[in-house]
Every structure is written in C-alpha cells, then in structure tokens.
Scaffold this active site. Structure first.
Site, PDB file in Angstrom:
ATOM      1  N   ASP A  15      -9.736  -3.637  -5.542  1.00  0.00           N
ATOM      2  CA  ASP A  15      -9.130  -2.837  -4.473  1.00  0.00           C
ATOM      3  C   ASP A  15      -9.789  -1.463  -4.410  1.00  0.00           C
ATOM      4  OD1 ASP A  15      -7.449  -1.496  -2.685  1.00  0.00           O
ATOM      5  OD2 ASP A  15      -5.669  -2.513  -3.407  1.00  0.00           O
ATOM      6  N   SER A  63       0.846  -1.193   0.000  1.00  0.00           N
ATOM      7  CA  SER A  63       0.000   0.000   0.000  1.00  0.00           C
ATOM      8  C   SER A  63       0.891   1.256   0.000  1.00  0.00           C
ATOM      9  CB  SER A  63      -0.948  -0.034   1.204  1.00  0.00           C
ATOM     10  OG  SER A  63      -1.968   0.906   1.061  1.00  0.00           O
ATOM     11  N   HIS A  77      -8.018  -4.926  -1.541  1.00  0.00           N
ATOM     12  CA  HIS A  77      -6.800  -4.431  -0.897  1.00  0.00           C
ATOM     13  C   HIS A  77      -6.195  -5.418   0.096  1.00  0.00           C
ATOM     14  CE1 HIS A  77      -4.142  -1.034  -0.279  1.00  0.00           C
ATOM     15  NE2 HIS A  77      -4.243  -1.152   1.023  1.00  0.00           N
TER      16      HIS A  77
END
Length: 705
Positions: free
Chosen positions: A642, A557, A677
């Site tokens: 995501d 991330s 995600h």
C-alpha cells in the site's frame, strides 16, 4: 536489526493450519514490544510497535503471516459460507459485457469483458459501430504473468495511429508508460517508469508529456517531455514543483488546443499552458498560486472557462479571454450561492452543462448559450447519484450522463438538450431474480451534538424489514471533501437479502452539503466527522429503525481512521467494525515527511510540527488513543504494498488493541501480501475480500447460509 523473538510464535501459528483443528483455536499472535520514544513539543510518546515499519525485516513478514494464519484459523468455519457468498456475487454479474461506446476524433471507444476473464479488452471502431473491431489492449493476456495488474490510463495520438498506455504490476501506483502502433501492432522500445500513469499527446503525433513521482515520497512533482523514438534519458524536464504540498498533473483541454500542467494542493491551485500545436514552447502561468485560491480550467473558442472559489466559498463559474488569463480579467457567468455547491462543468457548442450539489444531492443544470434558457434534469428519487459522463465532442446536442440509486442499477443515459428526450443506453444488468421493487430507499436526518442535521441514506428489503429487528451495516468516509454519494451494488444484495439495513452516513468532512460541510470536518474541527457518525448510529437506534445490538460499521482509508476513532469514543454502539486499509497512526505519519503523500495532507489534517495541531490530532488519533476497555469485534485489512496508507499502521494498531482491550471479541488482521491500497485488481478476485468481510459480520449475527 532482526526481531528474532517473534519468529517461533509465528511458526507455531502457521504450522497450526497444517493440522486439523480439533476444538480450540490457537492463541492470537502477540507482537513483541520494543519501546521507541517519539518526542516533540516537550511531549514523549512510547511506540512499542514501531519496529513493524521495517518491511524488509523477515520478522515483520513472519508477524504478518502469523496474523493471516490466525485470521484464517478463526474464520475457517466460514470458508464454505465465504465460497457461497462469492459464488452468488459472481452469479449476479454479467460475465460477457460491454461498456457504452463514446466517440472522439472519428472513432468509437469502449471496453468489454469475456466469460470468466478478470480483465477487460480495450477496443475501438472507426466511423460507426458496425465497423470492424480493433482490440487495442488485450489486458487478460497482458496480466497473465502478474498477481496484480492495472492499466492506469491510455491515450491515442491525434492521427489515431499510436497508443500510449500505462501499467502497474506491483500495486504501488507507480506506472510504466509504453507505446504501440495501432496500424501494425508494433511495440515501441520506449518505456517510461515511475509515472502517475497519465499521458498527454501534443498535436504533432510524436511528443508526449508525463508526470513522474518522487522516488521516496511518491508525490507527482516533475513533468517531462518525451519524443517518441528517442532515449527516455534525454527527455526534457519542462516543470518541477518545489513545494512538496502540491501535486502535479497534466492534461489536454477538450478543445484539443492547449496542453495544461496543473498544480494543486488542498487549498490552492495553479495552472500553466502551451499551444498543443507548439510542444516546444514555454509554459505560461494562467494565474499564479495564492493561498486559499482554488480554480480549474477548460477552453472553448476565444475563452478559458474557470471554476473557482475566488470570492466564492461554494465556487462560481467565470470566463476570460485566452490572452488575459489573470483573475483580474475573469468575468462571472454563474455566481456563488450559499446553498448550492458548483461541482464541475461541461462545454458544448450550443449548451453549457453544470454539475451542482444542493441539499446533499447532485443536480445537472443545462443552459442554452444563445437564449440563456436553463433547466434541471429531474431524477425522481429521494436519494440518488447523477453525474456528467464522458462527453469528448463539442458539436453535439447530446449530453451523456450517469445515474444510479440504492435501488436502481447504474445507467448511462443520452439526453437531447434540445428536445429534452432521454435514451437509456445501458443499465447495469443484474442476473438472477433481482427486482428493484423489492427494495426501499430512504433519506433521513440525524442531529449532531451541535445541532447540525446530518443526512443518512439507507436501503432495505421490504419483505424482510421489521422495525427495530434488523441488523445494520453503516459506512462513512468524511475526508478530503470527498462526498459519499449513494450507488447501486449487486454485491450488497447479499446483505439486503439476509435482512440487513444498509446505510451511508454523510458526515462532515465530505462535501455533500457544500464547502462549509468540508471545512467543518477537517483540521481543528475533525472530530465533527466522528461524532456525526456516532450521532447517525444513535439516531437509527433511538428511532428504532434497527436492532441496536446488531450494528456494524465499515470504513476504508481515511474512513478507516473514522472507524478507529468511533470505537475509541463509543465502542458500546457497535457489535462489529471493519476497517479497510485504515489511516490510524496519524500523528506519527504526519510527522514523517518521507512517507508517501504526507506533505500534501497538511491542509487536511494539520501539520503536527505546530503544537496546536499536534495536540488536537493526538486527542483523536486511533492508535494513540487505544485504551483498556471493551471493543467490538474487529476485522482490519491492509496490503503490504500500500502506497497510500502504509501496512504498518493497521498492523501496529491491531497489536496495541490486542495488548490493551479487555474483551474476548475477535480481533483479526488480514494483510494481502501481493496488493496495495485498492486491493485485488481482477473484477472477480476482489470479491473474495468482500466475501470475507460479509462472512465476518454475518457470522456474528448467527447467519451462515
């Protein structure tokens, strides 16, 4: 517009896998270029791969599938090894297991797993742990129809009779709230879609408050009130946040007396409250929002307790009477300290417990309300993590906390604050021949370019460590004030037992060393995060801790942004890099306020509509700074659904890297077409992703068993 020119190449690569490869691997997919001009502040950027953000375009899906096929082809010779890694990771996990129960409102709550089930059962027992078990949620059964399934949260009504829970079946973190009777298992027809997953019951056992997300940006921005048994269409809007830099949430105080609406941005907070016994009353403002004023609240007896940065950079603890909540009435209890960051607090009838952070490590401080006497818990290790756990009951002298280190499996501990006795309720069980004495953890300090000392935590297996000879796996994050605290991982043993040194770089942008550590790694100081990480690697190289030719970095991330920046700046330091769901196209994303979560991040990265921030962000943006140079071997992963970092950022980045890099090192993109995600939702299923990452790295150092 359909991008047809790519389809034939995609089909060639995919069809390759249906044949037996002989000797030569297929050529990697080459994404077609369709230049798009992006202009602002008199500057024009050309984005050749902007077309990849068309999720519904079949050509985009074909490209992602072709990249997956290529990754599978390149990694095919490791498939047996991946299976071995997966099997050994699973073999260390106790399949039939149970969490430590906690008591609240007359019931003990816990979850447990059975055999090979991917998901837990959520259970409770009334009165004592010998009572009959009631299974509230049979998640293995509920998840059968879905490739992804996640319980976002659950909450029980005050009379203990109704369960509200939320589920996500797409991996976009858009939860649907449902209700069931805990008396007869009746499922209510009420269903509330597109929520954050949190549910807050009023004390009347029929009213719940919940937060919904904006349909486009996914920002939580409205709080509604629902009365069980009525149409969701008739739910009353009790609050709408108009400022799209704020996130909205709802909860009940530990005392169960107040329902709170929280509003939070990076640098400002605001809370509103009502009496939980009066759900139809109007919410009152606790303290109106002000720029750079952050606070959080809880309630006990006649006071609200406030953790705040009001005239306190590292935060302090204050209290105020329930009828005088503005900051002018706040009374200091624990002052600001330059060398101690006040993280959180927990209130009991006889004790106040405070979570603090000093010198990069978490501490737990206990104060007796009556005597004022204080003491800290002693954890006895050089590097560790400790935290205040679930403590829903006021009238208890028992503090439950969690503890872990790089060598100590995660433990749940009850601590008698009166007698100072500790009872280990449960320590993570590692099956097989694990012995913590075989491993050694260290805490080291690298020196950044500006002289700042940056902590490093590392662990290795003693009998396999040879100074200057071991490969290194190092990870980092350094954003949002989120600290990279160390923890035990049975999965990590698959690297340690093959001779790896595993390290965490506690770079600026986190909050390990206090608030200034965060402020020195954000906005116009963001590059400190990247140079700190490279400094940590150089330190371990220069001190001959590891083999400098076998350094591997991992980040996910915002940590994936870190990976993108370090390989642009110092690709020579790394043998390989894994970037998981990486945030790499920061300028384009932060200029598009329709992309989920963008507006809430301006105080973290800056708003590029301001030229000063645009220029600075552009100077480090991984996607914009790809250049013609050698790059290390790279594995990039993403999820089609995501909602945090859109899949097209890593897809575009890989396409540009493949076009410009001058080396022949492997560059792989793996898109999970079903998940978002957080990756896979099952407790074992997600280990397939780890097995791929480990096999990628181990293969590069010639380890295949």
């Amino acid at each position: 517009m359909k991008i047809k020119s790519f389809v034939s190449l995609a089909l060639v690569v995919i069809s390759f896998l249906s044949c037996k490869p002989k000797v030569k691997l297929p050529e990697p997919p080459i994404a077609q270029k369709f230049p798009k001009e992006l202009s602002i502040h008199g500057d024009t950027r050309i984005d050749n791969y902007y077309w990849l953000n068309q999720r519904e375009d079949s050509s985009v899906i074909d490209y992602l599938k072709a990249e997956n096929a290529y990754t599978n082809a390149v990694m095919k010779h490791t498939e047996t090894f991946q299976t071995k890694l997966f099997d050994e990771m699973v073999a260390r996990i106790k399949k039939t297991d149970e969490s430590v129960p906690y008591k609240t409102n007359g019931y003990y709550y816990y979850n447990r797993t059975e055999g090979d089930a991917e998901y837990p059962l959520y259970c409770r027992k009334k009165g004592n742990l010998k009572a009959e078990e009631q299974i509230m949620l049979n998640v293995p059964e509920m998840a059968k129809a879905y490739s992804f399934y996640n319980i976002g949260g659950y909450s029980v009504s005050e009379n203990n009779e109704i369960l509200a829970y939320s589920e996500d079946t797409l991996s976009r973190r858009k939860y649907t709230i449902k209700f069931k009777s805990l008396v007869d298992d009746k499922v209510y027809p009420d269903e509330i879609a597109n929520t954050t997953g949190g549910i807050t019951w009023a004390n009347d056992n029929k009213t719940v408050f919940y937060t919904v997300k904006h349909p486009e940006t996914l920002l939580p921005y409205k709080v509604f009130k629902h009365i069980l048994g009525t149409s969701v269409k008739d739910d009353e809007l009790v609050y709408e946040e108009k400022d799209n830099t704020f996130y909205t949430f709802c909860y009940k105080t530990k005392s169960r007396k107040y329902i709170i609406i929280g509003l939070s941005s990076t640098l400002s907070s605001e809370y509103r409250y009502i009496n939980a016994n009066k759900p139809n009353s109007k919410f009152k403002i606790f303290q109106a929002r002000e720029k750079d004023l952050e606070y959080s609240i809880d309630h006990y007896q006649d006071h609200f307790y406030i953790r705040t940065n009001y005239k306190a950079k590292n935060f302090r603890l204050m209290k105020t009477p329930v009828n005088k909540t503005e900051k002018e009435n706040w009374i200091e209890m624990i002052p600001n300290r330059d060398d101690v960051f006040l993280s959180n607090f927990e209130i009991f009838k006889n004790y106040l417990v405070v979570g603090e952070r000093k010198n990069g490590l978490n501490q737990i401080r206990i104060r007796n309300w009556k005597t004022g006497e204080e003491h800290y818990l002693d954890f006895g290790e050089e590097t560790y993590d400790a935290w205040i756990s679930t403590n829903p009951e006021f009238d208890s002298d028992m503090l439950r906390y969690g503890y872990t280190s790089l060598t100590t499996p995660t433990s749940k501990i009850d601590y008698n604050m009166n007698t100072k006795e500790k009872t280990i309720l449960k320590q993570q069980e590692v099956l097989g021949d694990f012995n913590k004495d075989n491993y050694e953890a260290k805490r080291l300090w690298a020196t950044a370019a500006d002289g700042t000392k940056v902590p490093i935590s590392l662990v290795y297996r003693k009998d396999m460590y040879k100074k200057g000879k071991n490969p290194l796996w190092i990870s980092g994050y350094g954003s949002y004030g989120s600290s990279s605290d160390v923890y035990f991982s049975s999965v990590r043993l698959s690297l340690l037992d093959r001779g790896f040194v595993v390290a965490t770089a506690h770079v600026r942008g986190g909050q390990e060393m206090g608030r200034y550590w965060y402020e020195d790694g954000k906005l116009l100081k963001k590059k400190n995060t990247f140079t700190d990480f490279n400094a940590c690697v150089e330190y371990l190289d220069n001190q001959n801790f590891v083999d400098r030719t076998k350094v591997f970095a991992w980040g996910g991330s915002a940590g994936g942004l870190l990976m993108g920046a370090i390989v642009n700046m110092r690709p020579d330091l790394y043998k390989g890099v894994i970037a998981a769901v990486p945030f790499v196209d920061i300028v384009t994303t932060m200029l598009d306020e329709t992309i989920p979560l963008t507006t809430g991040e301006f105080d973290e990265w800056g708003n590029p509509k301001n030229k000063e921030y645009y220029d600075y962000m552009l100077s480090y943006s991984p996607y914009d700074n790809v250049k013609a140079q050698n790059y290390p071997a790279m594995l990039v992963t993403t999820g089609l659904h995501d909602s945090q970092v859109q899949y097209w950022e890593p897809a575009k980045w890989v396409a540009k890297l493949r076009d410009m890099k001058t080396d022949k090192n492997p560059l792989l993109l793996k898109t999970n077409m079903d998940f978002g995600h957080g990756g896979a939702s099952g407790r074992f299923e997600r280990l397939h992703e780890v097995s791929l990452e480990y096999a990628f790295v181990l293969d590069l150092v010639g380890i295949n068993r």
